[in-house]
Design an enzyme around this catalytic site. Sequence first.
Site, short mmCIF file in Angstrom:
data_model
loop_
_atom_site.label_atom_id
_atom_site.label_comp_id
_atom_site.label_asym_id
_atom_site.label_seq_id
_atom_site.Cartn_x
_atom_site.Cartn_y
_atom_site.Cartn_z
N GLU A 1 0.88 -1.01 0.08
CA GLU A 1 -0.10 0.26 -0.16
C GLU A 1 0.99 1.41 -0.03
O GLU A 1 1.11 1.97 1.12
CB GLU A 1 -0.53 -0.06 0.89
CG GLU A 1 -2.41 -1.49 1.90
CD GLU A 1 -2.60 -1.11 2.42
OE1 GLU A 1 -2.77 0.60 3.54
OE2 GLU A 1 -3.76 -1.49 2.83
N GLU B 1 -4.98 -8.67 1.45
CA GLU B 1 -6.01 -8.33 2.52
C GLU B 1 -7.40 -8.19 2.44
O GLU B 1 -7.93 -7.35 1.31
CB GLU B 1 -5.44 -7.17 3.03
CG GLU B 1 -4.11 -6.71 3.20
CD GLU B 1 -3.44 -5.99 4.62
OE1 GLU B 1 -4.05 -5.08 5.01
OE2 GLU B 1 -1.58 -5.62 3.78
C1 BGP Z 1 -4.16 -2.27 5.63
C2 BGP Z 1 -2.29 -2.62 5.81
C3 BGP Z 1 -2.28 -3.24 7.87
C4 BGP Z 1 -3.23 -3.01 8.80
C5 BGP Z 1 -4.90 -2.92 7.58
C6 BGP Z 1 -6.33 -2.83 8.87
O1 BGP Z 1 -3.81 -1.31 5.05
O2 BGP Z 1 -1.61 -3.06 5.37
O3 BGP Z 1 -1.49 -3.44 8.17
O4 BGP Z 1 -2.97 -2.17 9.05
O5 BGP Z 1 -4.98 -1.83 6.46
O6 BGP Z 1 -6.09 -1.45 8.91
P1 BGP Z 1 -5.88 -0.89 10.79
O7 BGP Z 1 -5.27 -1.59 11.20
O8 BGP Z 1 -5.28 0.56 10.71
O9 BGP Z 1 -7.68 -1.05 11.09
#
Ligand code: BGP
Length: 458
Positions: free
Chosen positions: A165, A363
């Site tokens: 990302e 993800e």
């Molecule tokens: C994505 C990232 C992860 C993780 C996920 C969940 O953007 O790659 O590292 O953090 O989001 O988001 P958050 O933890 O901010 O709820």
Amino acid sequence: MLKFPDKFFWGSATSATQSEGSFTGDNKAYNIWDYWFEIEPYKFHNEIGPSKTSSIYKYFESDVELMKKTGHNSFRTSISWSRLFPTKDGKINETAVEFYKNYFTKIKKEGIALFINLYHFDMPMYLQEQGGFENKETITRYKDYAKACFEFFGEYVDRWFTFNEPIVHVECGYLNTYHYPMEVDPKKAVQVAFNTAVCSAAAIKEFRKLKLKSKIGIILNLTPAYPRSSNKEDIKAAKIAELFANKSFLDPAVIGAYPKELIDIIKKHDLMPVYSEDELEIIRQNTVDFLGINYYQPLRVKAKECMPNENAPFSPLYYYDIYDMPGKKINPYRGWEIYPQAIYDICVNIRKNYNNIEWLITENGIGVENESKFRKDGKIEDDYRIEFMKSHLKYLHKGIQEGTNCIGYQVWTFIDCWSWLNSYKNRYGLVELDLETDERIIKKSGYWFKNLSDNNGF
Ligand code: BGP
């Protein structure tokens, strides 16, 4: 039953900073998160910082067993740059090499495909002090780091990623103040974005020289931009949002060039980065073999209601407003819309506009607060998570039926992890982490995921 293609990758993703932790004698240096937590701990939920993780550094042997129990045939994590190269002089940390070799050997021994990402928001502090990705010197440092990773760990890794990302460290670090260095400087943001694209391509160039058998890609968080209505101004707003949010990294990574419309806007606002013809050539020549796509939420936009403030620092919001669609389904803990259909739109976009390149979901998941209230007989019954995965998989399956070249689905995340400023506020794991004892308890979704993987469908 929805069946997925043969050899489909099922698994989860995490990152080094979010899962490893720091331990006496590990010789890891500070990255921007360690530093930021030290100077402003109150910014982090419940003041829990990055040294408090599930500590896979210590527990990887038994954690890999848990991967098997939860149906993983693939797993994605990252290497910590500040662990592998803890000092400015570029001297390698042998303790880190040993750790990663043992960790990766165990994963491979269990027959799990290993996907390794090189950069997940975690700039070593000694490089951030010199400007991080704003500084051209960092491109050389990143290239050296990537080369070392390919050489040391190439024999274990099935698939590499250059970045996770990349738009996030640009927006959050240089426009929105969610990541260190918390600047609001659009000119730097564009420079950081461009230098990051050069880093990615330069790493791919190094990778190709080594003639490894694995493949290399990049992970992008695609947030399809939907207009509020069919009004032409709304549609125009969505097109511009799409340029910034998605095409800004997708196009250079897959096609090797930036969209002309995006360059025109950047020029109009006098934000062109410092670049050379050589750098453009590196981007042109070194596109990815495949893509990792993270999908959580769509981007809903509408035409601007008011004139932008010409004196405010530039942001893509100069061209559109966020549309708060009435009646949207939402995850209240994270504030993110739940819109599984977007996965299908991503399938179509990649198939039609990006040469039907090979890709996988790297993800997708739902973060929920206070999950212990769903505990029954000692186990968290997270039916909402199972529903979330099912609804997204249905649309992914439809996209695959129509010919998109998707080869896997990895959820965020394996064991509940530390999550940047949100720390442990929202839990995403297939496996619960007891923060007091480090105990791991498989959630209902973890068992469901095992069935999903065993049956290659549901
Ligand atoms: C994505 C990232 C992860 C993780 C996920 C969940 O953007 O790659 O590292 O953090 O989001 O988001 P958050 O933890 O901010 O709820």
